[in-house]
Scaffold this active site. Structure first.
Site, mmCIF file in Angstrom:
data_model
loop_
_atom_site.group_PDB
_atom_site.id
_atom_site.type_symbol
_atom_site.label_atom_id
_atom_site.label_comp_id
_atom_site.label_asym_id
_atom_site.label_seq_id
_atom_site.Cartn_x
_atom_site.Cartn_y
_atom_site.Cartn_z
ATOM 1 N N HIS A 127 4.493 13.132 3.917
ATOM 2 C CA HIS A 127 4.905 13.151 2.521
ATOM 3 C C HIS A 127 4.786 14.575 1.981
ATOM 4 O O HIS A 127 4.069 15.396 2.540
ATOM 5 C CB HIS A 127 3.970 12.291 1.663
ATOM 6 C CG HIS A 127 3.864 10.868 2.087
ATOM 7 N ND1 HIS A 127 4.592 9.870 1.502
ATOM 8 C CD2 HIS A 127 3.081 10.275 3.026
ATOM 9 C CE1 HIS A 127 4.266 8.710 2.059
ATOM 10 N NE2 HIS A 127 3.356 8.935 2.997
ATOM 11 N N TYR A 177 -3.378 9.052 0.388
ATOM 12 C CA TYR A 177 -3.096 9.652 1.688
ATOM 13 C C TYR A 177 -4.374 9.773 2.499
ATOM 14 O O TYR A 177 -5.449 9.952 1.945
ATOM 15 C CB TYR A 177 -2.493 11.057 1.523
ATOM 16 C CG TYR A 177 -1.306 11.106 0.608
ATOM 17 C CD1 TYR A 177 -0.100 10.513 0.965
ATOM 18 C CD2 TYR A 177 -1.388 11.746 -0.622
ATOM 19 C CE1 TYR A 177 0.997 10.551 0.116
ATOM 20 C CE2 TYR A 177 -0.298 11.789 -1.483
ATOM 21 C CZ TYR A 177 0.887 11.184 -1.117
ATOM 22 O OH TYR A 177 1.965 11.215 -1.954
ATOM 23 N N HIS A 236 8.529 9.981 4.823
ATOM 24 C CA HIS A 236 8.539 8.824 3.933
ATOM 25 C C HIS A 236 9.960 8.298 3.753
ATOM 26 O O HIS A 236 10.183 7.093 3.754
ATOM 27 C CB HIS A 236 7.915 9.212 2.583
ATOM 28 C CG HIS A 236 7.846 8.088 1.618
ATOM 29 N ND1 HIS A 236 8.473 8.124 0.416
ATOM 30 C CD2 HIS A 236 7.212 6.891 1.684
ATOM 31 C CE1 HIS A 236 8.242 6.987 -0.234
ATOM 32 N NE2 HIS A 236 7.479 6.234 0.516
ATOM 33 N N LYS A 238 13.169 8.171 -1.750
ATOM 34 C CA LYS A 238 12.925 9.496 -2.312
ATOM 35 C C LYS A 238 13.286 10.550 -1.278
ATOM 36 O O LYS A 238 13.449 10.238 -0.115
ATOM 37 C CB LYS A 238 11.481 9.720 -2.763
ATOM 38 C CG LYS A 238 10.464 8.696 -2.494
ATOM 39 C CD LYS A 238 9.085 9.181 -2.874
ATOM 40 C CE LYS A 238 8.372 8.203 -3.742
ATOM 41 N NZ LYS A 238 7.020 8.549 -4.034
ATOM 42 N N CYS A 249 11.340 12.767 -0.261
ATOM 43 C CA CYS A 249 10.067 13.066 0.404
ATOM 44 C C CYS A 249 10.154 12.838 1.918
ATOM 45 O O CYS A 249 10.579 11.777 2.338
ATOM 46 C CB CYS A 249 9.009 12.169 -0.232
ATOM 47 S SG CYS A 249 7.382 12.240 0.485
#
Length: 171
Positions: free
Chosen positions: A43, A72, A148, A157, A159
């Site tokens: 991420h 995380y 991700h 996203k 990401c």
């Protein structure tokens, strides 16, 4: 509130529910063992390259979202410093519906100075991430390294703002 849409396809297999996705691999807040980890998910913090995003800020923001701590497992600052926030076999809070079968790594950055998604990893972050992934691959042999945005059914996203699956395919 985030809702996942099931069924989802994982490879060629259709998975009807999140419970079926993680059946027989772990229970409760901890995974059963290293074989439970199927993914190493990278991420970005979605913060600008020219601004610090400290561990304290990350913790504050995750608590504001209702997490007890940082979601995380590991966080990589721009200077390459790696901090650990969850035990490796502790269930994370970083990529629903895969939290129960993945390790989450986040690097500071991911947005250019104008706030647009960009690969902002510093040379120090790249080196730390590579060394970390090499160690994790030794622990979790079958785990797939991905971003991700590669995860089917996860919140869409940009990401982590680079193609993690392709970059680390040979690890």
């Amino acid at each position: 509130m985030i809702t996942e849409t099931f069924p989802i396809l994982i490879g060629d297999e259709e998975v009807a529910t999140e419970r079926l996705l993680t059946k027989d691999v772990e229970q409760g807040t901890m995974m059963n063992g290293t074989e439970s980890v199927r993914f190493i998910v990278i991420h970005c913090s979605a913060t600008r390259r020219d601004r610090d995003y400290t561990v304290e800020q990350l913790l504050r923001d995750h608590r504001a979202r209702g997490f007890r701590t940082i979601g995380y497992h590991l966080y990589i600052r721009r200077d390459g410093t790696v901090t650990q926030h969850r035990k490796l076999l502790e269930v994370g809070a970083h990529c629903r519906p895969y939290n129960r079968c993945s390790i989450g790594i986040c690097y500071e950055g991911g947005l250019d100075t104008f706030g647009h998604p960009a690969d902002t990893r510093t040379p120090e972050q790249r080196a730390s991430l590579l060394a970390l992934l090499r160690r994790l691959r030794k622990l979790f042999h079958g785990a797939v390294i991905c971003g991700h945005h590669d995860m089917p059914g996860a919140v869409p996203k940009a990401c982590p703002c680079f193609d993690a699956r392709a970059e680390y395919a040979k690890l």
